[in-house]
Design a protein around this motif. Structure first.
Motif, PDB file in Angstrom:
ATOM      1  N   ARG A 121       0.808  -1.225   0.000  1.00 37.80           N
ATOM      2  CA  ARG A 121       0.000   0.000   0.000  1.00 37.80           C
ATOM      3  C   ARG A 121       0.836   1.267   0.000  1.00 37.80           C
ATOM      4  NH1 ARG A 121      -4.399   0.349   4.321  1.00 37.80           N
ATOM      5  NH2 ARG A 121      -5.020   2.114   3.033  1.00 37.80           N
ATOM      6  N   ALA A 122       1.849   1.344   0.848  1.00 41.10           N
ATOM      7  CA  ALA A 122       2.642   2.577   0.907  1.00 41.10           C
ATOM      8  C   ALA A 122       3.325   2.852  -0.429  1.00 41.10           C
ATOM      9  CB  ALA A 122       3.677   2.485   2.015  1.00 41.10           C
ATOM     10  N   ASN A 123       3.914   1.817  -1.022  1.00 40.23           N
ATOM     11  CA  ASN A 123       4.612   2.005  -2.290  1.00 40.23           C
ATOM     12  C   ASN A 123       3.664   2.384  -3.419  1.00 40.23           C
ATOM     13  OD1 ASN A 123       7.192   1.414  -1.272  1.00 40.23           O
ATOM     14  ND2 ASN A 123       6.891  -0.778  -1.554  1.00 40.23           N
ATOM     15  N   TYR A 124       2.573   1.650  -3.551  1.00 43.88           N
ATOM     16  CA  TYR A 124       1.694   1.869  -4.696  1.00 43.88           C
ATOM     17  C   TYR A 124       0.815   3.100  -4.521  1.00 43.88           C
ATOM     18  CZ  TYR A 124       3.311  -2.327  -6.939  1.00 43.88           C
ATOM     19  OH  TYR A 124       4.114  -3.245  -7.575  1.00 43.88           O
ATOM     20  N   LEU A 125       0.402   3.396  -3.293  1.00 44.39           N
ATOM     21  CA  LEU A 125      -0.336   4.639  -3.084  1.00 44.39           C
ATOM     22  C   LEU A 125       0.553   5.851  -3.336  1.00 44.39           C
ATOM     23  CD1 LEU A 125      -2.481   3.880   0.097  1.00 44.39           C
ATOM     24  CD2 LEU A 125      -3.317   4.297  -2.214  1.00 44.39           C
ATOM     25  N   THR A 126       1.819   5.758  -2.922  1.00 42.64           N
ATOM     26  CA  THR A 126       2.752   6.854  -3.177  1.00 42.64           C
ATOM     27  C   THR A 126       2.920   7.084  -4.665  1.00 42.64           C
ATOM     28  OG1 THR A 126       3.973   6.476  -1.121  1.00 42.64           O
ATOM     29  CG2 THR A 126       5.134   7.638  -2.875  1.00 42.64           C
ATOM     30  N   ALA A 127       3.140   6.000  -5.407  1.00 41.37           N
ATOM     31  CA  ALA A 127       3.342   6.131  -6.852  1.00 41.37           C
ATOM     32  C   ALA A 127       2.094   6.648  -7.550  1.00 41.37           C
ATOM     33  CB  ALA A 127       3.768   4.787  -7.439  1.00 41.37           C
ATOM     34  N   LEU A 128       0.935   6.136  -7.169  1.00 46.10           N
ATOM     35  CA  LEU A 128      -0.307   6.580  -7.804  1.00 46.10           C
ATOM     36  C   LEU A 128      -0.592   8.042  -7.491  1.00 46.10           C
ATOM     37  CD1 LEU A 128      -2.863   5.942  -9.420  1.00 46.10           C
ATOM     38  CD2 LEU A 128      -3.923   5.168  -7.285  1.00 46.10           C
ATOM     39  N   TYR A 129      -0.447   8.419  -6.233  1.00 44.68           N
ATOM     40  CA  TYR A 129      -0.664   9.813  -5.832  1.00 44.68           C
ATOM     41  C   TYR A 129       0.297  10.737  -6.574  1.00 44.68           C
ATOM     42  CZ  TYR A 129      -0.343  13.929  -2.752  1.00 44.68           C
ATOM     43  OH  TYR A 129      -0.297  15.202  -2.255  1.00 44.68           O
ATOM     44  N   ALA A 130       1.556  10.332  -6.670  1.00 43.72           N
ATOM     45  CA  ALA A 130       2.560  11.162  -7.329  1.00 43.72           C
ATOM     46  C   ALA A 130       2.249  11.341  -8.810  1.00 43.72           C
ATOM     47  CB  ALA A 130       3.944  10.544  -7.150  1.00 43.72           C
ATOM     48  N   LEU A 131       2.041  10.246  -9.500  1.00 43.10           N
ATOM     49  CA  LEU A 131       1.898  10.302 -10.959  1.00 43.10           C
ATOM     50  C   LEU A 131       0.555  10.873 -11.386  1.00 43.10           C
ATOM     51  CD1 LEU A 131       3.501   6.870 -11.908  1.00 43.10           C
ATOM     52  CD2 LEU A 131       4.551   9.141 -12.027  1.00 43.10           C
ATOM     53  N   SER A 132      -0.498  10.526 -10.662  1.00 39.97           N
ATOM     54  CA  SER A 132      -1.828  10.956 -11.076  1.00 39.97           C
ATOM     55  C   SER A 132      -2.217  12.309 -10.481  1.00 39.97           C
ATOM     56  CB  SER A 132      -2.866   9.902 -10.677  1.00 39.97           C
ATOM     57  OG  SER A 132      -4.157  10.281 -11.088  1.00 39.97           O
ATOM     58  N   ALA A 133      -2.207  12.410  -9.150  1.00 40.68           N
ATOM     59  CA  ALA A 133      -2.693  13.623  -8.501  1.00 40.68           C
ATOM     60  C   ALA A 133      -1.698  14.779  -8.580  1.00 40.68           C
ATOM     61  CB  ALA A 133      -3.036  13.325  -7.040  1.00 40.68           C
ATOM     62  N   ARG A 134      -0.406  14.489  -8.447  1.00 39.64           N
ATOM     63  CA  ARG A 134       0.581  15.566  -8.427  1.00 39.64           C
ATOM     64  C   ARG A 134       1.081  15.936  -9.825  1.00 39.64           C
ATOM     65  NH1 ARG A 134       0.791  19.056  -5.675  1.00 39.64           N
ATOM     66  NH2 ARG A 134       2.952  19.282  -4.996  1.00 39.64           N
ATOM     67  N   ALA A 135       1.446  14.932 -10.625  1.00 40.27           N
ATOM     68  CA  ALA A 135       2.043  15.220 -11.937  1.00 40.27           C
ATOM     69  C   ALA A 135       1.035  15.220 -13.072  1.00 40.27           C
ATOM     70  CB  ALA A 135       3.146  14.211 -12.242  1.00 40.27           C
ATOM     71  N   SER A 136      -0.173  14.686 -12.843  1.00 43.53           N
ATOM     72  CA  SER A 136      -1.185  14.579 -13.908  1.00 43.53           C
ATOM     73  C   SER A 136      -0.578  13.934 -15.155  1.00 43.53           C
ATOM     74  CB  SER A 136      -1.762  15.955 -14.244  1.00 43.53           C
ATOM     75  OG  SER A 136      -2.384  16.532 -13.125  1.00 43.53           O
ATOM     76  N   LEU A 137       0.105  12.813 -14.942  1.00 44.68           N
ATOM     77  CA  LEU A 137       0.740  12.088 -16.048  1.00 44.68           C
ATOM     78  C   LEU A 137      -0.300  11.694 -17.079  1.00 44.68           C
ATOM     79  CD1 LEU A 137       3.372  10.674 -17.103  1.00 44.68           C
ATOM     80  CD2 LEU A 137       2.565   8.637 -15.864  1.00 44.68           C
ATOM     81  N   CYS A 138      -0.009  11.981 -18.332  1.00 45.49           N
ATOM     82  CA  CYS A 138      -0.939  11.707 -19.422  1.00 45.49           C
ATOM     83  C   CYS A 138      -0.430  10.569 -20.299  1.00 45.49           C
ATOM     84  CB  CYS A 138      -1.130  12.950 -20.291  1.00 45.49           C
ATOM     85  SG  CYS A 138      -1.875  14.343 -19.435  1.00 45.49           S
ATOM     86  N   ALA A 139      -1.347   9.886 -20.958  1.00 41.91           N
ATOM     87  CA  ALA A 139      -0.975   8.846 -21.907  1.00 41.91           C
ATOM     88  C   ALA A 139      -0.099   9.439 -22.999  1.00 41.91           C
ATOM     89  CB  ALA A 139      -2.231   8.221 -22.513  1.00 41.91           C
ATOM     90  N   GLY A 140       0.949   8.709 -23.346  1.00 41.50           N
ATOM     91  CA  GLY A 140       1.850   9.162 -24.395  1.00 41.50           C
ATOM     92  C   GLY A 140       3.023   9.982 -23.899  1.00 41.50           C
TER      93      GLY A 140
END
Length: 277
Positions: A121-140
């Motif tokens: 949980r700590a690892n995957y929640l951190t990665a998801l929060y970072a990439l999605s909520a903070r960086a708004s990583l987009c496809a491509g």
């Protein structure tokens, strides 16, 4: 009960397993018999007193756990003795028992091993929060993951792929790079080699990394930011290298880039479910 007890901040190999009283339980709380507990880089920092916040001494470390509810006096949420749960808390997981509020745990699905539930949980929640909520990583987009074979790093590799990014994994050994490729990295880089930024430039067609996931710190972070794409986002996740880098302010200006902090603890404490855990 037996528990890992930190009486003085010290290196991990000096911490001992001790017999301590079972924690008291109050109405509305849960007592959980711990079947498995996760331990990661942050736990090591806390034990040594080098984390951003310090737990009052003495304390039992460990933030992730899975186990079986043994007592639930008046606890809301439908939790009952015998239920398998997984949870996260500030500390206390490296023990045979832990007492938490119901907001700290979730029911554990059938078929999920306790050691799996206590370690993701700590690892995957951190990665998801970072990439999605903070960086708004987009496809491509081009995602560079530093320390790609570590806990949060490999989670970022997998989640980055799920979000549709092209993932470039940076790691220091052939085995680590192979591990990252096995888990979905599109390309790998040895960032211990001089000229690794030239390889990154070639891999991205001169574009650079749109998002950098960085749990490493040190000089590698500054080098990576120099290769960020225009309007790129650099995620500050941690400092596994030990050194906190100093970024020249002209680099964000020239790159139009953003430096974004990732603190899962603050994110969790800001949500209604976690305020009381």
């Amino acid at each position: 009960m037996k528990a890992v007890v930190v009486e003085q901040y010290a290196p991990i190999d000096q911490i001992e397993l001790k017999d301590v009283p079972s924690p008291r339980i109050e109405p509305g709380q849960l007592r959980v018999r711990v079947e498995a507990a996760g331990i990661g880089f942050v736990d090591g920092l806390k034990i040594e007193g080098r984390y951003q916040t310090k737990d009052p001494l003495p304390f039992i470390p460990g933030t992730e756990f899975a186990g079986v509810v043994t007592e639930a006096p008046g606890a809301p949420g439908g939790f009952e003795p015998g239920m398998r749960v997984m949870g996260m808390t500030r500390s206390g997981a490296l023990a045979e028992e832990i007492v938490v509020k119901p907001e700290a745990v979730y029911p554990l699905p059938d078929g999920v091993a306790a050691e799996v539930a206590a370690s993701f949980r700590a690892n995957y929640l951190t990665a998801l929060y970072a990439l999605s909520a903070r960086a708004s990583l987009c496809a491509g987009e081009q995602l560079l993951v530093l320390g790609a074979a570590g806990g949060t790093g490999i989670a970022a590799v997998q989640i980055g792929r799920l979000l549709g990014a092209r993932v470039i994994a940076a790691a220091s050994t052939p085995d680590k790079r192979a591990f990252a490729q096995q888990h979905g990295a599109d390309a790998v880089i040895d960032y211990t080699q001089t000229g690794w930024r030239d390889m990154l430039k070639e891999l991205t067609g001169g574009h650079g990394a749109d998002v950098i996931f960085d749990p490493v710190g040190g000089e590698i972070s500054v080098q990576a930011f120099r290769s960020i794409a225009w309007r790129g986002r650099h995620l500050v996740v941690g400092f596994a290298a030990g050194a906190i880098p100093a970024l020249p302010f002209n680099l964000p200006l020239l790159k139009g880039g953003a430096l974004l902090g990732v603190d899962l603890r603050r994110f969790r404490c800001a949500s209604p479910r976690c305020r009381s855990t």
